[in-house]
Design a protein around this motif. Structure first.
Motif, mmCIF file in Angstrom:
data_model
loop_
_atom_site.group_PDB
_atom_site.id
_atom_site.type_symbol
_atom_site.label_atom_id
_atom_site.label_comp_id
_atom_site.label_asym_id
_atom_site.label_seq_id
_atom_site.Cartn_x
_atom_site.Cartn_y
_atom_site.Cartn_z
ATOM 1 N N SER A 29 8.830 -9.623 26.756
ATOM 2 C CA SER A 29 7.649 -9.212 25.969
ATOM 3 C C SER A 29 8.027 -8.417 24.722
ATOM 4 O O SER A 29 7.196 -8.171 23.851
ATOM 5 C CB SER A 29 6.720 -8.362 26.840
ATOM 6 O OG SER A 29 7.317 -7.100 27.108
ATOM 7 N N GLN A 30 9.321 -8.030 24.620
ATOM 8 C CA GLN A 30 9.774 -7.283 23.426
ATOM 9 C C GLN A 30 9.712 -8.142 22.171
ATOM 10 O O GLN A 30 9.666 -7.637 21.055
ATOM 11 C CB GLN A 30 11.247 -6.878 23.562
ATOM 12 C CG GLN A 30 11.645 -6.010 24.703
ATOM 13 C CD GLN A 30 13.163 -5.938 24.761
ATOM 14 O OE1 GLN A 30 13.781 -5.170 24.010
ATOM 15 N NE2 GLN A 30 13.782 -6.757 25.618
ATOM 16 N N PHE A 31 9.787 -9.471 22.363
ATOM 17 C CA PHE A 31 9.918 -10.363 21.208
ATOM 18 C C PHE A 31 8.628 -11.145 20.984
ATOM 19 O O PHE A 31 7.797 -11.274 21.885
ATOM 20 C CB PHE A 31 11.101 -11.326 21.420
ATOM 21 C CG PHE A 31 12.384 -10.606 21.725
ATOM 22 C CD1 PHE A 31 12.878 -10.570 23.020
ATOM 23 C CD2 PHE A 31 13.060 -9.901 20.728
ATOM 24 C CE1 PHE A 31 14.052 -9.877 23.317
ATOM 25 C CE2 PHE A 31 14.226 -9.204 21.012
ATOM 26 C CZ PHE A 31 14.716 -9.189 22.312
ATOM 27 N N LYS A 32 8.485 -11.683 19.793
ATOM 28 C CA LYS A 32 7.309 -12.515 19.487
ATOM 29 C C LYS A 32 7.403 -13.820 20.298
ATOM 30 O O LYS A 32 8.464 -14.139 20.871
ATOM 31 C CB LYS A 32 7.293 -12.847 17.987
ATOM 32 C CG LYS A 32 7.191 -11.622 17.083
ATOM 33 C CD LYS A 32 5.777 -11.129 16.957
ATOM 34 C CE LYS A 32 5.708 -10.051 15.877
ATOM 35 N NZ LYS A 32 4.377 -9.416 15.817
ATOM 36 N N GLN A 33 6.318 -14.588 20.264
ATOM 37 C CA GLN A 33 6.337 -15.816 21.059
ATOM 38 C C GLN A 33 7.425 -16.787 20.591
ATOM 39 O O GLN A 33 8.019 -17.512 21.376
ATOM 40 C CB GLN A 33 4.964 -16.494 21.009
ATOM 41 C CG GLN A 33 3.916 -15.736 21.813
ATOM 42 C CD GLN A 33 2.589 -16.469 21.876
ATOM 43 O OE1 GLN A 33 2.546 -17.701 21.810
ATOM 44 N NE2 GLN A 33 1.501 -15.712 21.964
ATOM 45 N N ASN A 34 7.662 -16.807 19.245
ATOM 46 C CA ASN A 34 8.715 -17.698 18.703
ATOM 47 C C ASN A 34 8.547 -19.111 19.233
ATOM 48 O O ASN A 34 9.454 -19.716 19.797
ATOM 49 C CB ASN A 34 10.097 -17.138 19.068
ATOM 50 C CG ASN A 34 10.361 -15.789 18.405
ATOM 51 O OD1 ASN A 34 9.992 -15.578 17.255
ATOM 52 N ND2 ASN A 34 10.970 -14.873 19.139
ATOM 53 N N ARG A 35 7.345 -19.684 19.044
ATOM 54 C CA ARG A 35 6.984 -20.979 19.626
ATOM 55 C C ARG A 35 7.956 -22.096 19.268
ATOM 56 O O ARG A 35 8.129 -23.057 20.006
ATOM 57 C CB ARG A 35 5.570 -21.406 19.207
ATOM 58 C CG ARG A 35 4.453 -20.498 19.676
ATOM 59 C CD ARG A 35 4.336 -20.333 21.160
ATOM 60 N NE ARG A 35 4.265 -21.566 21.921
ATOM 61 C CZ ARG A 35 4.229 -21.576 23.251
ATOM 62 N NH1 ARG A 35 4.305 -20.450 23.939
ATOM 63 N NH2 ARG A 35 4.158 -22.718 23.899
ATOM 64 N N ASP A 36 8.636 -22.000 18.112
ATOM 65 C CA ASP A 36 9.537 -23.081 17.694
ATOM 66 C C ASP A 36 10.652 -23.325 18.717
ATOM 67 O O ASP A 36 11.167 -24.442 18.819
ATOM 68 C CB ASP A 36 10.172 -22.761 16.331
ATOM 69 C CG ASP A 36 9.218 -23.071 15.182
ATOM 70 O OD1 ASP A 36 9.603 -22.875 14.013
ATOM 71 O OD2 ASP A 36 8.080 -23.515 15.485
ATOM 72 N N ILE A 37 11.019 -22.283 19.502
ATOM 73 C CA ILE A 37 12.158 -22.481 20.416
ATOM 74 C C ILE A 37 11.778 -23.349 21.610
ATOM 75 O O ILE A 37 12.632 -23.803 22.358
ATOM 76 C CB ILE A 37 12.753 -21.128 20.911
ATOM 77 C CG1 ILE A 37 11.770 -20.350 21.788
ATOM 78 C CG2 ILE A 37 13.207 -20.293 19.734
ATOM 79 C CD1 ILE A 37 12.357 -19.042 22.372
ATOM 80 N N TYR A 38 10.473 -23.615 21.773
ATOM 81 C CA TYR A 38 10.027 -24.436 22.912
ATOM 82 C C TYR A 38 9.687 -25.864 22.478
ATOM 83 O O TYR A 38 9.332 -26.691 23.316
ATOM 84 C CB TYR A 38 8.798 -23.801 23.574
ATOM 85 C CG TYR A 38 9.004 -22.355 23.948
ATOM 86 C CD1 TYR A 38 8.414 -21.333 23.203
ATOM 87 C CD2 TYR A 38 9.831 -21.992 24.999
ATOM 88 C CE1 TYR A 38 8.623 -20.006 23.516
ATOM 89 C CE2 TYR A 38 10.055 -20.659 25.323
ATOM 90 C CZ TYR A 38 9.442 -19.670 24.579
ATOM 91 O OH TYR A 38 9.656 -18.352 24.888
ATOM 92 N N GLU A 39 9.805 -26.147 21.165
ATOM 93 C CA GLU A 39 9.397 -27.469 20.679
ATOM 94 C C GLU A 39 10.608 -28.353 20.380
ATOM 95 O O GLU A 39 11.499 -27.957 19.595
ATOM 96 C CB GLU A 39 8.537 -27.307 19.423
ATOM 97 C CG GLU A 39 7.146 -26.752 19.749
ATOM 98 C CD GLU A 39 6.270 -26.691 18.522
ATOM 99 O OE1 GLU A 39 5.593 -25.651 18.339
ATOM 100 O OE2 GLU A 39 6.283 -27.654 17.724
ATOM 101 N N ALA A 40 10.620 -29.542 20.976
ATOM 102 C CA ALA A 40 11.721 -30.487 20.702
ATOM 103 C C ALA A 40 11.667 -30.894 19.235
ATOM 104 O O ALA A 40 10.595 -31.000 18.642
ATOM 105 C CB ALA A 40 11.556 -31.716 21.597
ATOM 106 N N GLY A 41 12.865 -31.081 18.661
ATOM 107 C CA GLY A 41 12.924 -31.551 17.275
ATOM 108 C C GLY A 41 12.897 -30.461 16.230
ATOM 109 O O GLY A 41 13.151 -30.696 15.053
#
Ligand SMILES: C=C(O[C@@H]1C=C(C(=O)O)C=C[C@H]1O)C(=O)O
Length: 283
Positions: free
Chosen positions: A36-48
């Motif tokens: 929870s210390q970090f932002k969601q950083n959604r890009d790390i969960y998306e292929a490509g």
């Protein structure tokens, strides 16, 4: 239950298994706090979103998980009956196999990590981390893997719990009957212990409030030490122990409770039912 017990071959009692599940609550809460210390950083969960020299085409987190699990596989982590990988086709261990006595009868080596991964990425991360991107991709993914491994271990412990219940002389024949009739609903009813679940959720909320307090900002005020919310530490501890909503915590304690109520417990019971349905299969 320590892993040594598995090696020593003692079939763990239901009480010992429940003690282990209680300890895993702490592991999971602290892992969630760390993420929870970090932002969601959604890009790390998306292929490509990122390219990999080895041609891997999945997401950054899936790639990192594969890399970590390949190393752990080489030290025989996934030969332990309480460890299940998220990655297929892992390398062989460099260490000789340990002689784990067959506590479980699990011919299909049931593994629901795909489901756990989806719940974690789509529900848990948005619940514990604020929206946005802080570029802490490696740190976020490292904490993600710790959360995923702890959740997987906790949920697949359902196999040991199911085996313990199956072996109980008071319920053995009933389990055999429902297994032979392929009756999922009756198996679910027989293995469910509502009292244990209710106590767990109460304990979990208190833990999430107490562990989640930001005491690092504790300072000696004029009338005594206070926490990050300015509450006197004694008052904060009392409020936390009472499950007070007034306590500001580093992780949303309602999310921790709903994670268990809506996902961890149901998925554990899904593993218990699946395990029991195949308990009488020929190996
Ligand atoms: C794990 C058990 O089996 C079921 C699942 C539980 C859980 O996931 O916490 C708790 C009680 C039971 O309904 C158990 O009986 O302890």
């Amino acid at each position: 239950m320590s892993r040594n017990l598995l090696i020593l071959g003692a079939a763990p009692s239901l009480g010992e298994l429940r003690d282990t599940l209680v300890r895993l609550e702490d592991t999971i809460i602290f892992a969630l706090i760390e993420r929870s210390q970090f932002k969601q950083n959604r890009d790390i969960y998306e292929a490509g979103k990122m390219s990999f020299k080895d041609g891997y085409r999945g997401s950054f987190v899936s790639w990192f998980l594969k890399e970590v699990e390949c190393v752990h596989a080489r030290v025989r982590r996934y030969q332990s009956p309480d460890e299940y990988p998220f990655t297929d086709n892992l390398p062989d261990p460099v260490l000789p196999p340990l002689d784990y006595p067959p506590v479980l009868v699990d011919p299909r080596r049931i593994n629901i990590n795909d489901e756990i991964f989806d719940v974690y990425v789509n529900t848990v991360v948005p619940g514990i981390a604020t929206e946005g991107d802080d570029s802490n991709y490696g740190s976020s993914a490292t904490r993600d893997i710790e959360c995923l491994q702890a959740l997987s271990r906790r949920i697949h412990y359902g196999k040991f719990v199911a085996e313990s219940k199956f072996q109980d002389p008071q319920t053995h024949d009933e389990y055999v009957k429902h297994i032979k009739e392929r009756n999922r609903d009756k198996l679910m009813e027989l293995l469910t212990n509502t009292r244990v679940e209710e106590l767990l959720l109460k304990r979990l909320k208190a833990k999430a409030i107490i562990y989640g307090q930001d005491l690092s900002a504790a300072s000696a005020g004029a009338n005594g030490s206070t926490n990050g919310s300015g509450m006197l530490l004694d008052d904060a501890a009392a409020a936390a122990a009472a499950g007070s909503e007034r306590v500001k915590t580093r992780v949303d304690f309602d999310l921790v409770v709903s994670l268990y109520r809506d996902y961890v417990i149901p998925l554990t019971k899904e593993v218990e039912v699946e395990y029991l349905l195949h308990r009488l299969d020929r190996n």
